[in-house]
Design a protein around this motif. Structure first.
Motif, PDB file in Angstrom:
ATOM      1  N   TYR A  71      -9.003   7.392  -4.644  1.00 35.67           N
ATOM      2  CA  TYR A  71     -10.328   7.812  -4.246  1.00 35.67           C
ATOM      3  C   TYR A  71     -11.320   7.432  -5.340  1.00 35.67           C
ATOM      4  O   TYR A  71     -10.967   7.315  -6.513  1.00 35.67           O
ATOM      5  N   THR A  83     -10.917   6.382   2.852  1.00 40.08           N
ATOM      6  CA  THR A  83     -10.437   7.430   1.955  1.00 40.08           C
ATOM      7  C   THR A  83      -9.484   8.391   2.639  1.00 40.08           C
ATOM      8  O   THR A  83      -8.586   8.938   2.004  1.00 40.08           O
ATOM      9  N   LEU A 126     -11.179   1.477  -4.311  1.00 42.41           N
ATOM     10  CA  LEU A 126     -10.067   2.324  -3.887  1.00 42.41           C
ATOM     11  C   LEU A 126      -8.714   1.689  -4.178  1.00 42.41           C
ATOM     12  O   LEU A 126      -7.672   2.256  -3.840  1.00 42.41           O
TER      13      LEU A 126
END
Length: 593
Positions: free
Chosen positions: A577, A280, A311
């Motif tokens: 995210y 992330t 993601l």
């Protein structure tokens, strides 16, 4: 590239492009062939098994029409151009290189409508010589990726050539791609990176990975527990630049036109938070999932695959340790991966790479279609098929084009703080990624928010990328910034350094749409969760659940409103995210306190 390219260049693991499929009864030069019912039925059967050993039954020499944008250029021939024509071609080459951020691919012997006409041996040699002169004029080098004969109505054998052009590095503005390395513990991730970056094969007992470890307990246990970075360079001619020929990272940066930065993440389950942080925080362009051939899909492999997919990071797979297994065991592991990738939750298209042509095709289609998943089988001890992975890294283009890059650079400066150091005779140093704008030495920024929600002024000193000095930092690049005598106690991981013109504010609540993959308990109001936003890990409480819980392919979609409890401050960015803000909040800056 179209699936026909795979057949043309003899790729043994060709595949479909998601929107085009395979057309029969094409006429040369016609990109919209008619598909009969019989051909459509054959395509459906082929699509079910096209992951491996697939061969197209249609030999029609045709490519998609040339696009005005992008870094791919079609040229029928380049023989003795006039001076005016030569200048026009040089300007055109600069445009293609700019579109590919320093890389371009020329298809020689191909008309603008995609027809593969081909050239004779003499004409091809003359065209490549002209291309070489053009590359010298614009400051680039060329490397012929592959040549292949085409079936065309001519008595003379005709060939087409695919040529890679790459700018010679200047002022360290090389193309930089970040690759996150995922996989279960003991799958061979660190060993593979050691072999790639050091240029020496492993001895079978983990010698290659010793240079990657950062802590004593990692050397003692042989398991990675922290995030480490390793670099692999390619010069303008496509040759590898690593520590086997260069002593320092600075020498690699000076001679490399393209840089692959590997983010080595932990594989053990107890270090899963560290792995999530790496995915992330550092915003990798691609993810490399390493699977051991003798154990197959085990441990955290499925979790890492799910994280990369959540993601939306394009992922490719490397099956390591094939020297320890029989061919049947390797094939069983490949089939196991194919079954997982084809499941409705993944919906991926596996493509086993077994030759250089496969590697080139895989790199091109992998960047164009997110569903394509190349699979490599190699050994870090014997070096089997290791060259195919290097070819893949050399060819793979960036995901963003020059236009998107320029738009990011025109925005206000925003730098995410990931690490904080104190360096003797330098002072406080912060490391992180520049998400937007341009950062130069001497720029005045504000950093925060502090515990009171304020922002402190600071001045950027020196900048370093990949352990070498750099004067200008552009959006998407990672670097370390020297802040001089700035008080380190005022900084912490998760802060941002932004332009004062941004006038940032903070908030305590935000609304998000999440995907609940699985959970042992009921998700309801008051439930406490751990939220990963960028480089910050924070406990949050569900304040309210909006909408009806719906199910799609076994995945529940819940609309949440979260109240953040603790005092850690972070920048809740819109991006790749797990927690994302709905469209009505886009463009609004959010902090949490």
């Amino acid at each position: 590239m179209d699936a026909l390219v795979s057949e043309l260049f003899g790729s043994g693991s060709g595949h479909f492009s998601g929107s085009q499929g395979t057309a029969s009864n094409h006429k040369p030069g016609n990109g919209n062939g008619v598909i009969s019912k019989k051909a459509s039925s054959k395509n459906k059967k082929a699509k079910a098994r096209f992951s491996r050993n697939f061969k197209l039954s249609n030999n029609t020499p045709n490519l998609p029409p040339e696009a005005e944008e992008g870094n791919i250029e079609y040229k029928l021939k380049l023989i003795n151009p006039t001076q005016n024509r030569f200048e026009h071609l040089a300007t055109q080459m600069k445009w293609r290189l700019q579109e590919g951020r320093g890389e371009a691919v020329y298809q020689i012997g191909v008309e603008d409508n995609g027809m593969l006409v081909g050239l004779s041996e003499e004409d091809m040699r003359a065209s490549l010589n002209t291309l070489h002169r053009l590359a010298e004029k614009v400051g680039a080098d060329i490397a012929v990726l592959r040549e292949q004969e085409v079936d065309y109505d001519s008595d003379v054998p005709r060939k087409i050539a695919e040529v890679l052009l790459r700018k010679v590095p200047d002022d360290q503005q090389f193309l930089d791609l970040r690759v996150a390395v995922l996989g279960n513990v003991d799958s061979g991730k660190s060993t593979l990176l050691g072999v790639l970056t050091q240029g020496e094969l492993d001895n079978g007992r983990g010698r290659a990975r010793l240079n990657l470890f950062r802590h004593l307990h990692e050397i003692q246990t042989g398991r990675t527990s922290s995030i480490s970075f390793e670099i692999l360079g390619f010069n303008s001619k496509g040759e590898i630049v690593n520590y086997s020929e260069s002593r320092t990272a600075e020498e690699i940066c000076e001679s490399a036109s393209k840089m692959i930065t590997f983010i080595d993440l932990a594989g053990h389950h107890k270090y899963l938070k560290t792995t999530i942080f790496g995915l992330t925080s550092y915003c990798p362009d691609f993810a490399m999932l390493v699977v051991s051939a003798n154990t197959g899909i085990a441990g955290t492999t499925r979790e890492h695959l799910g994280l990369a997919m959540a993601l939306k990071v394009p992922i490719f797979i490397v099956i390591s340790k094939v020297d320890l297994c029989t061919r049947a065991t390797v094939e069983r592991t490949v089939r196991q991966l194919e079954r997982v990738l084809k499941q409705p939750g993944c919906n991926k298209v596996p493509m086993v790479v077994s030759s250089t042509d496969d590697a080139v095709t895989a790199a091109q289609q992998f960047a164009q279609s997110p569903n394509i998943t190349p699979i490599f089988t190699l050994s870090s001890v014997t070096g089997e098929s290791l060259d195919l992975l290097k070819v893949f890294f050399n060819i793979i283009p960036p995901l963003s084009n020059s236009k998107e890059q320029e738009e990011l650079m025109q925005q206000l400066t925003e730098f995410q703080v990931d690490e904080i150091y104190t360096v003797p005779e330098v002072g406080t140093v912060v490391g992180g990624t520049l998400y937007s704008g341009i950062c130069r030495e001497g720029d005045h920024l504000v950093v925060g928010p502090t515990e009171s929600g304020q922002f402190q002024k600071l001045t950027i000193g020196s900048i370093q990328r990949n352990r070498s000095a750099c004067r200008v930092l552009r959006a998407g690049q990672a670097a370390t910034l020297a802040l001089g005598n700035f008080d380190r106690s005022l900084l912490r991981k998760g802060m941002v350094m932004v332009s004062p013109e941004m006038d940032p504010t903070i908030c305590w609540m935000f609304e998000a749409e999440i995907v609940l993959l699985f959970h042992a308990k009921t998700f309801h109001k008051g439930f406490q969760v751990t939220v990963h936003i960028g480089n910050v890990r924070q406990t949050a409480t569900v304040e309210a659940v909006y909408g009806k819980v719906s199910s799609f392919k076994g995945i529940s979609i819940i609309y949440l409103k979260k109240l953040l409890q603790h005092s850690a401050l972070a920048w809740a960015r819109l991006g790749r995210y797990p927690v994302q803000l709905p469209p009505r909040y886009q463009g609004v800056r959010y902090y949490r306190d």
